[in-house]
Design a protein around this motif. Structure first.
Motif, PDB file in Angstrom:
ATOM      1  N   SER A   1      -0.735  -4.862 -20.790  1.00  0.00           N
ATOM      2  CA  SER A   1      -0.190  -5.358 -19.850  1.00  0.00           C
ATOM      3  C   SER A   1      -0.205  -4.575 -18.596  1.00  0.00           C
ATOM      4  N   ILE A   2      -0.488  -3.369 -18.412  1.00  0.00           N
ATOM      5  CA  ILE A   2      -0.724  -2.649 -17.180  1.00  0.00           C
ATOM      6  C   ILE A   2      -1.922  -3.286 -16.529  1.00  0.00           C
ATOM      7  N   PHE A   3      -3.017  -3.399 -17.342  1.00  0.00           N
ATOM      8  CA  PHE A   3      -4.288  -3.640 -16.592  1.00  0.00           C
ATOM      9  C   PHE A   3      -4.237  -5.228 -16.168  1.00  0.00           C
ATOM     10  N   MET A   4      -3.572  -5.981 -16.921  1.00  0.00           N
ATOM     11  CA  MET A   4      -3.351  -7.496 -16.544  1.00  0.00           C
ATOM     12  C   MET A   4      -2.717  -7.422 -14.948  1.00  0.00           C
ATOM     13  N   PHE A   5      -1.406  -6.672 -15.013  1.00  0.00           N
ATOM     14  CA  PHE A   5      -0.760  -6.776 -13.752  1.00  0.00           C
ATOM     15  C   PHE A   5      -1.771  -6.114 -12.439  1.00  0.00           C
ATOM     16  N   ILE A   6      -2.572  -4.998 -13.004  1.00  0.00           N
ATOM     17  CA  ILE A   6      -3.362  -4.612 -12.017  1.00  0.00           C
ATOM     18  C   ILE A   6      -4.523  -5.651 -11.445  1.00  0.00           C
ATOM     19  N   PHE A   7      -5.066  -6.291 -12.473  1.00  0.00           N
ATOM     20  CA  PHE A   7      -5.925  -6.984 -12.163  1.00  0.00           C
ATOM     21  C   PHE A   7      -5.407  -8.388 -11.453  1.00  0.00           C
ATOM     22  N   SER A   8      -4.408  -8.859 -11.615  1.00  0.00           N
ATOM     23  CA  SER A   8      -3.665 -10.120 -11.093  1.00  0.00           C
ATOM     24  C   SER A   8      -3.209  -9.611  -9.781  1.00  0.00           C
ATOM     25  N   GLY A   9      -2.915  -8.303  -9.340  1.00  0.00           N
ATOM     26  CA  GLY A   9      -2.553  -7.935  -7.944  1.00  0.00           C
ATOM     27  C   GLY A   9      -3.897  -7.848  -7.193  1.00  0.00           C
ATOM     28  N   VAL A  10      -5.135  -7.353  -7.688  1.00  0.00           N
ATOM     29  CA  VAL A  10      -6.286  -7.301  -7.136  1.00  0.00           C
ATOM     30  C   VAL A  10      -6.876  -8.659  -6.631  1.00  0.00           C
ATOM     31  N   LEU A  11      -6.759  -9.797  -7.861  1.00  0.00           N
ATOM     32  CA  LEU A  11      -7.000 -11.008  -7.334  1.00  0.00           C
ATOM     33  C   LEU A  11      -6.284 -11.814  -6.228  1.00  0.00           C
TER      34      LEU A  11
ATOM     35  N   ILE B   1      -8.003 -18.812  -5.902  1.00  0.00           N
ATOM     36  CA  ILE B   1      -8.026 -17.859  -6.465  1.00  0.00           C
ATOM     37  C   ILE B   1      -6.577 -17.075  -6.876  1.00  0.00           C
ATOM     38  N   ALA B   2      -5.425 -17.567  -6.021  1.00  0.00           N
ATOM     39  CA  ALA B   2      -4.278 -16.917  -5.659  1.00  0.00           C
ATOM     40  C   ALA B   2      -3.744 -17.689  -7.202  1.00  0.00           C
ATOM     41  N   LEU B   3      -3.790 -19.055  -7.544  1.00  0.00           N
ATOM     42  CA  LEU B   3      -3.356 -19.731  -8.472  1.00  0.00           C
ATOM     43  C   LEU B   3      -3.899 -19.149  -9.763  1.00  0.00           C
ATOM     44  N   VAL B   4      -5.048 -18.670 -10.095  1.00  0.00           N
ATOM     45  CA  VAL B   4      -5.647 -18.138 -11.081  1.00  0.00           C
ATOM     46  C   VAL B   4      -5.095 -16.702 -11.327  1.00  0.00           C
ATOM     47  N   SER B   5      -4.631 -16.225 -10.368  1.00  0.00           N
ATOM     48  CA  SER B   5      -4.176 -14.686 -10.379  1.00  0.00           C
ATOM     49  C   SER B   5      -2.908 -14.798 -11.193  1.00  0.00           C
ATOM     50  N   VAL B   6      -2.187 -15.962 -11.265  1.00  0.00           N
ATOM     51  CA  VAL B   6      -0.867 -15.833 -12.015  1.00  0.00           C
ATOM     52  C   VAL B   6      -1.134 -15.623 -13.383  1.00  0.00           C
ATOM     53  N   SER B   7      -2.218 -16.327 -13.970  1.00  0.00           N
ATOM     54  CA  SER B   7      -2.580 -15.984 -15.346  1.00  0.00           C
ATOM     55  C   SER B   7      -2.476 -14.712 -16.061  1.00  0.00           C
ATOM     56  N   PRO B   8      -3.134 -13.966 -15.353  1.00  0.00           N
ATOM     57  CA  PRO B   8      -3.069 -12.463 -15.843  1.00  0.00           C
ATOM     58  C   PRO B   8      -1.749 -11.703 -15.782  1.00  0.00           C
ATOM     59  N   ALA B   9      -0.997 -12.203 -14.669  1.00  0.00           N
ATOM     60  CA  ALA B   9       0.408 -11.757 -14.534  1.00  0.00           C
ATOM     61  C   ALA B   9       1.058 -12.157 -15.818  1.00  0.00           C
ATOM     62  N   LEU B  10       1.086 -13.567 -15.958  1.00  0.00           N
ATOM     63  CA  LEU B  10       1.573 -14.127 -17.388  1.00  0.00           C
ATOM     64  C   LEU B  10       1.410 -13.289 -18.650  1.00  0.00           C
TER      65      LEU B  10
ATOM     66  N   PHE C   1      -3.907 -15.582 -25.725  1.00  0.00           N
ATOM     67  CA  PHE C   1      -3.853 -17.067 -25.738  1.00  0.00           C
ATOM     68  C   PHE C   1      -3.465 -17.614 -24.393  1.00  0.00           C
ATOM     69  N   VAL C   2      -2.393 -16.832 -24.003  1.00  0.00           N
ATOM     70  CA  VAL C   2      -1.821 -17.156 -22.456  1.00  0.00           C
ATOM     71  C   VAL C   2      -2.713 -16.969 -21.542  1.00  0.00           C
ATOM     72  N   LEU C   3      -3.516 -15.978 -21.703  1.00  0.00           N
ATOM     73  CA  LEU C   3      -4.751 -15.604 -20.482  1.00  0.00           C
ATOM     74  C   LEU C   3      -5.561 -16.570 -20.513  1.00  0.00           C
ATOM     75  N   ILE C   4      -6.143 -17.199 -21.784  1.00  0.00           N
ATOM     76  CA  ILE C   4      -7.156 -17.940 -21.721  1.00  0.00           C
ATOM     77  C   ILE C   4      -6.750 -19.524 -21.386  1.00  0.00           C
ATOM     78  N   ALA C   5      -5.595 -19.835 -21.839  1.00  0.00           N
ATOM     79  CA  ALA C   5      -5.079 -21.084 -21.654  1.00  0.00           C
ATOM     80  C   ALA C   5      -4.599 -21.564 -20.141  1.00  0.00           C
ATOM     81  N   GLY C   6      -3.972 -20.213 -19.542  1.00  0.00           N
ATOM     82  CA  GLY C   6      -3.601 -20.175 -18.305  1.00  0.00           C
ATOM     83  C   GLY C   6      -4.428 -20.089 -17.199  1.00  0.00           C
ATOM     84  N   THR C   7      -5.667 -19.542 -17.387  1.00  0.00           N
ATOM     85  CA  THR C   7      -6.807 -19.465 -16.622  1.00  0.00           C
ATOM     86  C   THR C   7      -7.538 -20.972 -16.754  1.00  0.00           C
ATOM     87  N   VAL C   8      -7.627 -21.439 -18.119  1.00  0.00           N
ATOM     88  CA  VAL C   8      -8.108 -22.867 -17.868  1.00  0.00           C
ATOM     89  C   VAL C   8      -7.482 -23.797 -17.242  1.00  0.00           C
ATOM     90  N   ALA C   9      -6.023 -23.812 -17.450  1.00  0.00           N
ATOM     91  CA  ALA C   9      -5.182 -24.622 -16.732  1.00  0.00           C
ATOM     92  C   ALA C   9      -5.154 -24.344 -15.348  1.00  0.00           C
TER      93      ALA C   9
END
Length: 104
Positions: free
Chosen positions: A6-16, A59-68, A82-90
């Motif tokens: 979760s921490i890495f996903m929040f960092i990745f989302s913030g960097v995006l 890119i901002a829209l895609v950054s929502v997926s790692p945050a979720l 699953f949320v990461l993959i489905a959210g990124t595709v969506a």
């Protein structure tokens, strides 16, 4: 140690999100990777700036997926994947739809 994903996903989302903000503020196509720069270079300067804004939005829209995914990761790791993959595709699908409607 159990919340590392979760921490890495929040960092990745913030960097995006920071990268999207940098693209939107500077509108400089030189911030793109080399392969993409070749495709953008033949455009006029006005078209490049418009393209950078649209790309920053996607890119901002895609950054929502790692945050979720990071949020769900506190509860269950496999559901978070699953949320990461489905959210990124969506997000990418929605981004292409937004770009195609803006062209017309």
């Amino acid at each position: 140690m159990e919340n590392v994903y979760s921490i890495f996903m929040f960092i990745f989302s913030g960097v995006l999100l920071l990268y999207a903000a940098l693209l939107a503020l500077t509108k400089d196509y030189l911030l793109l990777p080399y392969r993409v720069k070749r495709a953008v270079k033949p455009m006029s300067k006005k078209e490049r700036k418009s393209h950078m804004i649209k790309l920053a939005k996607i890119i901002a829209l895609v950054s929502v997926s790692p945050a979720l995914s990071g949020t769900v990761g506190f509860w269950n790791f496999y559901v978070a994947l699953f949320v990461l993959i489905a959210g990124t595709v969506a997000a990418i699908w929605l981004g292409t739809k937004l770009i195609s409607t803006q062209k017309n």
